[in-house]
Design a protein around this motif. Structure first.
Motif, PDB file in Angstrom:
ATOM      1  N   GLN A   1      53.191  37.049  19.452  1.00  9.01           N
ATOM      2  CA  GLN A   1      52.816  38.351  18.906  1.00  9.01           C
ATOM      3  C   GLN A   1      54.024  39.275  18.966  1.00  9.01           C
ATOM      4  OE1 GLN A   1      49.639  40.323  20.986  1.00  9.01           O
ATOM      5  NE2 GLN A   1      49.278  41.805  19.352  1.00  9.01           N
ATOM      6  N   GLU A   2      54.299  39.909  17.859  1.00  9.44           N
ATOM      7  CA  GLU A   2      55.468  40.774  17.770  1.00  9.44           C
ATOM      8  C   GLU A   2      55.100  42.215  18.119  1.00  9.44           C
ATOM      9  OE1 GLU A   2      59.069  40.912  14.602  1.00  9.44           O
ATOM     10  OE2 GLU A   2      57.157  41.676  13.831  1.00  9.44           O
ATOM     11  N   GLU A   3      56.020  42.896  18.768  1.00  6.77           N
ATOM     12  CA  GLU A   3      55.881  44.330  18.977  1.00  6.77           C
ATOM     13  C   GLU A   3      57.194  44.995  18.600  1.00  6.77           C
ATOM     14  OE1 GLU A   3      55.035  45.206  23.055  1.00  6.77           O
ATOM     15  OE2 GLU A   3      56.912  44.382  23.817  1.00  6.77           O
ATOM     16  N   LEU A   4      57.123  46.269  18.279  1.00  2.00           N
ATOM     17  CA  LEU A   4      58.340  46.975  17.900  1.00  2.00           C
ATOM     18  C   LEU A   4      58.374  48.360  18.534  1.00  2.00           C
ATOM     19  CD1 LEU A   4      57.584  49.305  15.585  1.00  2.00           C
ATOM     20  CD2 LEU A   4      57.415  47.300  14.115  1.00  2.00           C
ATOM     21  N   ARG A   5      59.578  48.871  18.605  1.00  2.00           N
ATOM     22  CA  ARG A   5      59.784  50.233  19.069  1.00  2.00           C
ATOM     23  C   ARG A   5      60.226  51.065  17.871  1.00  2.00           C
ATOM     24  NH1 ARG A   5      64.861  52.447  22.213  1.00  2.00           N
ATOM     25  NH2 ARG A   5      64.244  54.617  22.511  1.00  2.00           N
ATOM     26  N   ALA A   6      59.549  52.191  17.664  1.00  2.05           N
ATOM     27  CA  ALA A   6      59.854  53.009  16.495  1.00  2.05           C
ATOM     28  C   ALA A   6      59.883  54.489  16.856  1.00  2.05           C
ATOM     29  CB  ALA A   6      58.818  52.771  15.397  1.00  2.05           C
ATOM     30  N   ARG A   7      60.544  55.248  15.999  1.00  4.26           N
ATOM     31  CA  ARG A   7      60.499  56.710  16.052  1.00  4.26           C
ATOM     32  C   ARG A   7      59.860  57.207  14.761  1.00  4.26           C
ATOM     33  NH1 ARG A   7      64.019  58.793  19.950  1.00  4.26           N
ATOM     34  NH2 ARG A   7      65.455  57.226  20.812  1.00  4.26           N
ATOM     35  N   HIS A   8      59.337  58.425  14.791  1.00  2.00           N
ATOM     36  CA  HIS A   8      58.824  58.973  13.544  1.00  2.00           C
ATOM     37  C   HIS A   8      58.984  60.492  13.538  1.00  2.00           C
ATOM     38  CE1 HIS A   8      54.516  60.538  14.447  1.00  2.00           C
ATOM     39  NE2 HIS A   8      55.208  60.567  15.555  1.00  2.00           N
ATOM     40  N   ILE A   9      58.989  60.998  12.337  1.00  2.00           N
ATOM     41  CA  ILE A   9      58.973  62.445  12.123  1.00  2.00           C
ATOM     42  C   ILE A   9      57.719  62.735  11.322  1.00  2.00           C
ATOM     43  CG2 ILE A   9      60.173  64.417  11.121  1.00  2.00           C
ATOM     44  CD1 ILE A   9      62.774  62.761  11.356  1.00  2.00           C
ATOM     45  N   LEU A  10      56.854  63.582  11.862  1.00  4.26           N
ATOM     46  CA  LEU A  10      55.580  63.894  11.220  1.00  4.26           C
ATOM     47  C   LEU A  10      55.622  65.312  10.652  1.00  4.26           C
ATOM     48  CD1 LEU A  10      52.567  63.263  10.629  1.00  4.26           C
ATOM     49  CD2 LEU A  10      52.050  64.189  12.922  1.00  4.26           C
ATOM     50  N   VAL A  11      55.287  65.411   9.374  1.00  2.00           N
ATOM     51  CA  VAL A  11      55.232  66.731   8.720  1.00  2.00           C
ATOM     52  C   VAL A  11      53.941  66.826   7.910  1.00  2.00           C
ATOM     53  CG1 VAL A  11      57.726  67.136   8.646  1.00  2.00           C
ATOM     54  CG2 VAL A  11      56.616  65.820   6.808  1.00  2.00           C
ATOM     55  N   LYS A  12      53.651  68.030   7.403  1.00  3.64           N
ATOM     56  CA  LYS A  12      52.374  68.262   6.735  1.00  3.64           C
ATOM     57  C   LYS A  12      52.376  67.828   5.275  1.00  3.64           C
ATOM     58  CE  LYS A  12      50.926  72.144   9.668  1.00  3.64           C
ATOM     59  NZ  LYS A  12      50.539  73.589   9.698  1.00  3.64           N
ATOM     60  N   THR A  13      53.528  67.940   4.604  1.00  7.02           N
ATOM     61  CA  THR A  13      53.534  67.693   3.158  1.00  7.02           C
ATOM     62  C   THR A  13      54.496  66.571   2.785  1.00  7.02           C
ATOM     63  OG1 THR A  13      55.316  69.254   2.665  1.00  7.02           O
ATOM     64  CG2 THR A  13      53.071  70.140   2.791  1.00  7.02           C
TER      65      THR A  13
END
Length: 283
Positions: free
Chosen positions: A136-148
Motif C-alpha cells: 500500500q502506497e502513502e505519500l506526503r503532500a502540501r496544499h494551498i487552499l483558497v475559496k475561488t
C-alpha cells in the motif's frame, strides 16, 4: 489480521479469573480466619481475579481489601449453608458438576493453549501475516487552499514563475496548517476526500497540480513531496494481538479434534439449528 476471536477472549477471561499465583506450599499463608475457617493467600488471589470489572480498576491494595471482604462474606454464608446441609442437595451437586467441568476446561486450555504458545510462535505468525499484506502506497503532500478557482490559478501562475510553495502557502492558504507551509504529512488512500486523493496519487514526486483541484472545502493547489510503501505495524505494537490470534487457532484446533472424536447429539431441533449455524461461522 489482528482481530481476536470471541471464543479465545472468553476462554482467556475465564483462565485469568480462575488462575492462582504460583505460591509454594509453605508460602500459601493464612491471611484471615473466619471462626475456625481459614482464608489463604491462594483464595485471596482467586477472589482478586474474580472481582467485578468496576472494582478491578481499583489500585492493587484496594482490590485486595475488596476481594478479602468478599471472601469473608462467602466463608460466612458458606459455613451457614453447610450447617443446613445444603451441600448435600441435588442443586448443589449439579452446580458443582458444572463448575468442575468449567474449571477443567480452563486448566486444559491453560496447559495446551496459553502455556503452549511460545514467543517464537507469535513472531512466526507476525512474519507470516506481514508477508501476506498487500503493498500500500502513502505519500506526503502540501496544499494551498483558497475559496475561488481564480485564486488557485493565480497561485499556480506564481509557482510557474518560480515562487516558493511553502511561502505561498503561508501567505495565501486558508487552511489551519498554513503556518507549516500546507504540510499534510503522510497519508494513504482513503484518508482524504476522493477528489483530492485522486489528484495527489496521480502526480509524480516533486510536482504540483497544474490545474486547481476542487473539493467540498474549496480549491486546492497540491504539491507531492514524497511517496513510499506503508510500513506494517511493528511486532512490539501488535504482539499481544498476534498472540491472541495464535491462541485462537490453537483453541479451535483442540475443539475441532475433540468434536471429531465424540458424537454430539442435540435433541432440541431449534437448539441444534442454532448450534450448527454458530459453528458454521467459525473459521
Amino acid at each position: 489480521m489482528l482481530r481476536s476471536h470471541k471464543l479465545v477472549l472468553f476462554a482467556c477471561a475465564a483462565i485469568l479469573g480462575a488462575q492462582v499465583s504460583a505460591f509454594a506450599a509453605d508460602e500459601d499463608k493464612v491471611v484471615a480466619t473466619v471462626g475456625n475457617l481459614e482464608i489463604r493467600q491462594s483464595e485471596l488471589d482467586m477472589a482478586v481475579g474474580n472481582l467485578d470489572p468496576q472494582l478491578a480498576q481499583l489500585p492493587d491494595e484496594q482490590k485486595r481489601v475488596a476481594a478479602l471482604s468478599g471472601a469473608i462474606d462467602v466463608k460466612l454464608l458458606a459455613n451457614n449453608a453447610v450447617g443446613e446441609g445444603i451441600e448435600k442437595s441435588d442443586e448443589y451437586k449439579r452446580r458443582m458438576q458444572f463448575i468442575g467441568d468449567r474449571e477443567l476446561h480452563n486448566l486444559y486450555f491453560k496447559k495446551y493453549v496459553v502455556d503452549a504458545v511460545t514467543d517464537a510462535d507469535v513472531k512466526a505468525r507476525y512474519d507470516k501475516e506481514v508477508a501476506a499484506l498487500p503493498k500500500q502506497e502513502e505519500l506526503r503532500a502540501r496544499h494551498i487552499l483558497v475559496k475561488t478557482e481564480e485564486e488557485a490559478k493565480a497561485i499556480i501562475a506564481d509557482l510557474d514563475a518560480g515562487k516558493d510553495f511553502i511561502e505561498l502557502a503561508k501567505e495565501k492558504s486558508t487552511d489551519p496548517n498554513k503556518s507549516e507551509g500546507g504540510d499534510l504529512g503522510f497519508f494513504s488512500k482513503g484518508r482524504m476526500v476522493p477528489e483530492f486523493e485522486e489528484a495527489a496519487f496521480a502526480m509524480p514526486v516533486g510536482s504540483y497540480s497544474k490545474t486547481p483541484v476542487q473539493t467540498q472545502f474549496g480549491f486546492h493547489v497540491i504539491k507531492v513531496e514524497e511517496k513510499r510503501d506503508v510500513a506494517p505495524p511493528t511486532f512490539e505494537e501488535v504482539q499481544q494481538q498476534v498472540r491472541q490470534l495464535v491462541m485462537r487457532d490453537k483453541y479451535l484446533e483442540l475443539i475441532t479434534k475433540a468434536k471429531e472424536a465424540s458424537k454430539i447429539d442435540i435433541k432440541d431441533e431449534a437448539l441444534k439449528a442454532g448450534y450448527d449455524a454458530v459453528n458454521a461461522q467459525q473459521p
